[in-house]
Scaffold this active site. Structure first.
Site, PDB file in Angstrom:
ATOM      1  CG  ASP A  10     -77.330 100.917  81.186  1.00  0.00           C
ATOM      2  OD1 ASP A  10     -76.095 100.810  80.915  1.00  0.00           O
ATOM      3  OD2 ASP A  10     -78.465 100.839  80.609  1.00  0.00           O
ATOM      4  CG  ASP A 110     -77.312 103.028  77.566  1.00  0.00           C
ATOM      5  OD1 ASP A 110     -76.064 102.471  77.851  1.00  0.00           O
ATOM      6  OD2 ASP A 110     -78.321 102.209  77.955  1.00  0.00           O
ATOM      7  CD  GLU A 111     -73.138 100.994  80.772  1.00  0.00           C
ATOM      8  OE1 GLU A 111     -73.464 100.595  79.571  1.00  0.00           O
ATOM      9  OE2 GLU A 111     -72.309 100.336  81.229  1.00  0.00           O
TER      10      GLU A 111
END
Ligand code: TTP
Ligand code: MG
Ligand code: MG
Length: 366
Positions: A10, A110-111
């Site tokens: 992340d 974002d992960e």
């Protein structure tokens, strides 16, 4: 034995960190990324903020007006979200992370998760090595820090990553799970939102350990026949969800021009991008229905033009033809008013080329 090793990645304060990278002058100041609703000058919410701002009480979801108040005596920088730009950065990062394992699942901008069970032969030391390489690569590519968690399932890998932010690398060996989980407040358990948390506290459930051992009947009554027992299972660190490859929705590439442009004079750069996108489409057996261009101007504005096609395409020549036309008409309409610093292309509305072929094969019979 079905023991797995999962890596969660992340990016730290993603939107705000993207802005710090492209505007180095704001580093060290509180940075707040805002979603302005447009109703009044200050109405809207905070999308995210950097850790300097968080230390002063400004985080995702609070009203912009509250953030302004809390940061009133600082040199805070308030910026409007530039989703398109973050998506481009995200695409490049996700492409790099994916290259570490064929078992890859992106879960948000974002992960992502990787299943490295086979790649590591179930060895945590070699998973840590992969985690370090991922961090180094994201740093080299985009100058961004991220946090990595390594554990036996997605739930625990994510919680491990969250536990050491920013720039962390956190490993949860199978024999450390209950020491890690038990004392945590229930709000830290993914799936427990503010409403559930409030109700749990009323029932006297404060920690994950209490939840793990709570009467399953009461949990089912309170939170539903599925969710109640599911929450108890999560609290015990149990999660069988596989890392599931998701179909990409789009592919994009962007380059910085050697010289700022006011007309379409970057044919070589465009050829290299269209070649790359065409290869990516073909290797994922897809064709695209929408082709677009991206221009980032010298004053950091992001502009777009896109065309929806009648027939989906995947060849370099076809993508080049559409994007070069779009660039030409973009510069004509801009009338040399703005200069392009970075240019990119993006294809979306992907369809499987296999499915198309089978349909056309079938049609030959009729
Ligand atoms: P997160 O990964 O939840 O948050 P973050 O990356 O900003 O911070 P960190 O991971 O270090 O805790 O979300 C990723 C991006 O999604 C975030 O940068 C902005 C956006 N986002 C919102 O727009 N609104 C929100 O409420 C949240 C939580 C995130
Ligand atoms: Mg993040
Ligand atoms: Mg995230």
């Amino acid at each position: 034995m079905n023991e797995r090793i999962i890596i969660a990645v992340d990016i730290d304060y993603f939107f705000a960190q993207c802005e710090e990278v492209r505007r180095p002058e704001i580093q060290g100041k509180p940075v707040v990324i805002c979603v302005y609703s447009g109703r009044t000058e200050l109405s809207g919410v905070v999308s995210t903020s950097n850790y300097v701002a968080r230390a002063l009480g400004v985080e995702s979801g609070i009203p912009i007006s509250a953030a302004k108040r809390r940061l009133s005596n600082t040199d805070a920088v308030f910026l409007s979200v530039d989703q398109e730009y973050y998506k481009l950065v995200s695409d490049r990062i996700m492409g790099a992370v994916h290259s570490f394992s064929e078992y890859f699942e992106q879960v948000s901008i974002d992960e992502a998760f990787l299943d490295v069970t086979n790649a590591t032969h179930r060895d945590y030391e070699s998973a840590i090595e992969i985690g370090r390489k991922i961090k180094d690569q994201i740093k080299d590519l985009e100058k961004l820090t991220c946090s990595v968690g390594i554990a036996r399932n997605k739930l625990l890998a994510k919680m491990a990553a969250d536990s050491q932010k920013p720039d962390g690398l956190s490993v949860l060996h199978p024999d450390e799970i209950s020491v890690f989980l038990d004392p945590l407040p229930i709000g830290k358990l993914p799936g427990v939102g503010p409403k559930t948390e409030k109700r749990m506290k009323e029932l006297g459930i404060e920690t994950i350990s209490t939840l793990a051992h709570f009467d399953p009947g009461i949990l089912a009554d309170e939170f539903g026949r599925n969710l109640g027992p599911q929450l108890a299972r999560l609290a015990q660190g149990l999660d069988d969800e596989p890392v599931r490859e998701r179909e990409p929705e789009q592919f994009s590439r962007i380059v910085t021009l050697k010289r700022d442009a006011t007309s379409f004079n970057f044919e070589n750069e465009l050829r290299s991008m269209t070649g790359d996108i065409s290869r990516r489409l073909r290797s994922s057996n897809s064709k695209c229905k929408v082709v677009g261009i991206i221009v980032i101007t010298t004053n950091l504005k992001t502009k777009h033009r896109a065309r929806t096609l009648d027939v989906s395409i995947d060849s370099e020549q076809e993508i080049f033809a559409v994007t070069s036309e779009l660039f030409k008409s973009y510069f004509e309409s801009e009338n040399s008013k703005t200069q392009a610093r970075r240019v990119g292309i993006r294809v979306s509305n992907l369809v499987s080329s296999e499915r198309q072929e089978s349909v056309s094969n079938l049609s030959e019979f009729f």
